[in-house]
Write a protein that holds these residues in place. Structure first.
Motif, PDB file in Angstrom:
ATOM      1  N   LEU A  93       0.814  -1.207   0.000  1.00 11.91           N
ATOM      2  CA  LEU A  93       0.000   0.000   0.000  1.00 11.91           C
ATOM      3  C   LEU A  93       0.852   1.263   0.000  1.00 11.91           C
ATOM      4  O   LEU A  93       0.443   2.298  -0.549  1.00 11.91           O
ATOM      5  N   MET A  94       2.051   1.177   0.589  1.00 16.66           N
ATOM      6  CA  MET A  94       2.950   2.327   0.636  1.00 16.66           C
ATOM      7  C   MET A  94       3.908   2.375  -0.550  1.00 16.66           C
ATOM      8  O   MET A  94       4.672   3.331  -0.693  1.00 16.66           O
ATOM      9  N   SER A  95       3.869   1.373  -1.406  1.00 23.27           N
ATOM     10  CA  SER A  95       4.824   1.280  -2.506  1.00 23.27           C
ATOM     11  C   SER A  95       4.643   2.421  -3.496  1.00 23.27           C
ATOM     12  O   SER A  95       3.552   2.966  -3.678  1.00 23.27           O
ATOM     13  N   GLU A  96       5.734   2.765  -4.157  1.00 28.56           N
ATOM     14  CA  GLU A  96       5.686   3.824  -5.164  1.00 28.56           C
ATOM     15  C   GLU A  96       4.750   3.452  -6.307  1.00 28.56           C
ATOM     16  O   GLU A  96       4.054   4.303  -6.865  1.00 28.56           O
ATOM     17  N   THR A  97       4.708   2.157  -6.626  1.00 25.89           N
ATOM     18  CA  THR A  97       3.824   1.708  -7.702  1.00 25.89           C
ATOM     19  C   THR A  97       2.361   1.968  -7.355  1.00 25.89           C
ATOM     20  O   THR A  97       1.616   2.545  -8.159  1.00 25.89           O
ATOM     21  N   PHE A  98       1.920   1.547  -6.166  1.00 25.85           N
ATOM     22  CA  PHE A  98       0.516   1.738  -5.811  1.00 25.85           C
ATOM     23  C   PHE A  98       0.195   3.214  -5.613  1.00 25.85           C
ATOM     24  O   PHE A  98      -0.904   3.670  -5.959  1.00 25.85           O
ATOM     25  N   GLN A  99       1.154   3.978  -5.099  1.00 22.20           N
ATOM     26  CA  GLN A  99       0.934   5.416  -4.946  1.00 22.20           C
ATOM     27  C   GLN A  99       0.744   6.086  -6.300  1.00 22.20           C
ATOM     28  O   GLN A  99      -0.066   7.007  -6.444  1.00 22.20           O
ATOM     29  N   GLN A 100       1.477   5.621  -7.308  1.00 22.82           N
ATOM     30  CA  GLN A 100       1.320   6.178  -8.648  1.00 22.82           C
ATOM     31  C   GLN A 100      -0.037   5.799  -9.237  1.00 22.82           C
ATOM     32  O   GLN A 100      -0.682   6.605  -9.908  1.00 22.82           O
ATOM     33  N   ILE A 101      -0.472   4.566  -8.988  1.00 20.77           N
ATOM     34  CA  ILE A 101      -1.787   4.138  -9.475  1.00 20.77           C
ATOM     35  C   ILE A 101      -2.878   5.039  -8.907  1.00 20.77           C
ATOM     36  O   ILE A 101      -3.790   5.463  -9.618  1.00 20.77           O
ATOM     37  N   THR A 102      -2.805   5.344  -7.622  1.00 23.97           N
ATOM     38  CA  THR A 102      -3.852   6.137  -6.980  1.00 23.97           C
ATOM     39  C   THR A 102      -3.768   7.622  -7.330  1.00 23.97           C
ATOM     40  O   THR A 102      -4.782   8.320  -7.303  1.00 23.97           O
ATOM     41  N   SER A 103      -2.583   8.120  -7.666  1.00 22.45           N
ATOM     42  CA  SER A 103      -2.442   9.547  -7.962  1.00 22.45           C
ATOM     43  C   SER A 103      -2.553   9.871  -9.444  1.00 22.45           C
ATOM     44  O   SER A 103      -2.848  11.007  -9.811  1.00 22.45           O
ATOM     45  N   GLN A 104      -2.306   8.870 -10.321  1.00 20.97           N
ATOM     46  CA  GLN A 104      -2.310   9.120 -11.767  1.00 20.97           C
ATOM     47  C   GLN A 104      -3.295   8.226 -12.499  1.00 20.97           C
ATOM     48  O   GLN A 104      -3.090   7.881 -13.661  1.00 20.97           O
ATOM     49  N   LYS A 105      -4.354   7.853 -11.837  1.00 15.83           N
ATOM     50  CA  LYS A 105      -5.286   6.879 -12.404  1.00 15.83           C
ATOM     51  C   LYS A 105      -5.718   7.238 -13.827  1.00 15.83           C
ATOM     52  O   LYS A 105      -5.787   6.387 -14.711  1.00 15.83           O
ATOM     53  N   GLY A 106      -5.970   8.507 -14.091  1.00 15.33           N
ATOM     54  CA  GLY A 106      -6.480   8.906 -15.393  1.00 15.33           C
ATOM     55  C   GLY A 106      -5.461   8.866 -16.513  1.00 15.33           C
ATOM     56  O   GLY A 106      -5.840   8.823 -17.689  1.00 15.33           O
ATOM     57  N   SER A 107      -4.166   8.869 -16.180  1.00 17.42           N
ATOM     58  CA  SER A 107      -3.132   8.928 -17.221  1.00 17.42           C
ATOM     59  C   SER A 107      -2.390   7.613 -17.401  1.00 17.42           C
ATOM     60  O   SER A 107      -1.406   7.558 -18.122  1.00 17.42           O
ATOM     61  N   LEU A 108      -2.862   6.575 -16.736  1.00 13.82           N
ATOM     62  CA  LEU A 108      -2.221   5.267 -16.851  1.00 13.82           C
ATOM     63  C   LEU A 108      -3.123   4.307 -17.612  1.00 13.82           C
ATOM     64  O   LEU A 108      -4.323   4.225 -17.351  1.00 13.82           O
ATOM     65  N   ARG A 109      -2.533   3.594 -18.547  1.00 12.12           N
ATOM     66  CA  ARG A 109      -3.262   2.555 -19.270  1.00 12.12           C
ATOM     67  C   ARG A 109      -2.805   1.218 -18.720  1.00 12.12           C
ATOM     68  O   ARG A 109      -1.703   0.746 -19.009  1.00 12.12           O
ATOM     69  N   ILE A 110      -3.645   0.613 -17.908  1.00 11.75           N
ATOM     70  CA  ILE A 110      -3.270  -0.571 -17.144  1.00 11.75           C
ATOM     71  C   ILE A 110      -3.418  -1.826 -17.990  1.00 11.75           C
ATOM     72  O   ILE A 110      -4.456  -2.063 -18.604  1.00 11.75           O
ATOM     73  N   GLY A 111      -2.370  -2.650 -18.010  1.00 11.26           N
ATOM     74  CA  GLY A 111      -2.448  -3.948 -18.669  1.00 11.26           C
ATOM     75  C   GLY A 111      -3.097  -4.961 -17.752  1.00 11.26           C
ATOM     76  O   GLY A 111      -3.096  -4.809 -16.528  1.00 11.26           O
ATOM     77  N   GLU A 112      -3.660  -5.998 -18.319  1.00 16.56           N
ATOM     78  CA  GLU A 112      -4.263  -7.045 -17.512  1.00 16.56           C
ATOM     79  C   GLU A 112      -3.180  -7.750 -16.700  1.00 16.56           C
ATOM     80  O   GLU A 112      -2.242  -8.304 -17.275  1.00 16.56           O
TER      81      GLU A 112
END
Length: 253
Positions: A93-112
């Motif tokens: 939950l504290m990882s940089e990856t999850f923090q980026q997901i929560t802060s940049q949700k609109g600009s990330l195209r998530i792969g399955e």
């Protein structure tokens, strides 16, 4: 236990990311711990009380190697993994990856995540299962993330090189557009890797050598029939046996 633990953690990380992308709500550490403990308890019950069910349908029931070969789990091991659950989910939950997901949700195209993908390397079909990858539109970068629930290994870089090769070939992008990370959840450490064309040549060479080595154990390449079990030599490095699921086969030889 290490493999089961890793599978459970990966499952609920994937679920947490998918749920957040759909609802915008992140789970708490306690919620993730409760889910993880439930699965560990289910594996223990299957392994100790449902041996006959497991023998009939081994893909439907858990069987822990430690219990299969030794009949029990040590209290120290159980306590260790209880503590690890809190560490890994908190670090996720504290990882940089999850923090980026929560802060940049609109600009990330998530792969399955955790999906079987494949590519052909010299007519050999290679399956690739990446934990997580996405395209960052703001930076024009493809990001590959591999969650690790154990310690660092010399094999980590080689595994990620293959993932980078897959993304390079799949999306026809340069290696400069690909960023690759290990998130070591036990320690909270994040490690970045960069790859060059020489790295890609090396991973393909390693792959070719591996394929040739495996083909030595094919009696018939068309039916994929193996050679006799006696032709599979036993390792001289006995420490490998501690983590082998099939050690009882050697006991009968």
């Amino acid at each position: 236990m290490p493999i089961l633990f890793g599978q459970i953690v990966h499952r609920y990380i994937e679920q947490a990311i998918n749920d957040y992308l759909q609802t915008g709500k992140a789970p708490t550490v306690e919620e993730l711990i409760q889910l993880g403990r439930g699965q560990l308890n289910a594996a223990f019950i299957d392994s100790t009380r449902r041996l006959d069910f497991w023998r009939q349908k081994p893909n439907k029931y858990y069987m822990m190697q430690e219990i299969y070969y030794h009949g029990t789990l040590s209290p120290e091991l159980v306590q260790d993994y209880k503590e690890r659950l809190r560490l890994v989910f908190n670090h996720f939950l504290m990882s940089e990856t999850f923090q980026q997901i929560t802060s940049q949700k609109g600009s990330l195209r998530i792969g399955e995540p955790e999906q079987f993908r494949s590519m052909k390397v010299e007519d050999v079909q290679v399956f690739v299962v990446m934990d997580f990858h996405y395209y960052d539109e703001l930076r024009d970068k493809w990001i590959i993330v591999d969650w690790k629930t154990g310690g660092e290994s010399d094999d980590d870089r080689q595994q990620l090189a293959l993932y980078a090769y897959y993304v390079q070939q799949k999306y026809r992008v340069s290696l400069a557009q690909i960023e690759v990370y290990n998130e070591y959840l036990l320690t909270g450490k994040r490690k970045k890797y960069s790859f060059t064309d020489i790295d890609m040549e090396n991973i393909l060479y390693t792959f070719q050598r591996s394929v040739l080595e495996m083909k030595k154990y094919q009696a018939d390449i068309f039916s994929n029939e193996p050679v006799d079990i006696e032709d599979f030599e036993q390792t001289q490095e006995k420490w490998h046996c501690r983590g082998c699921n099939f050690r009882e086969l050697c006991a009968s030889r």
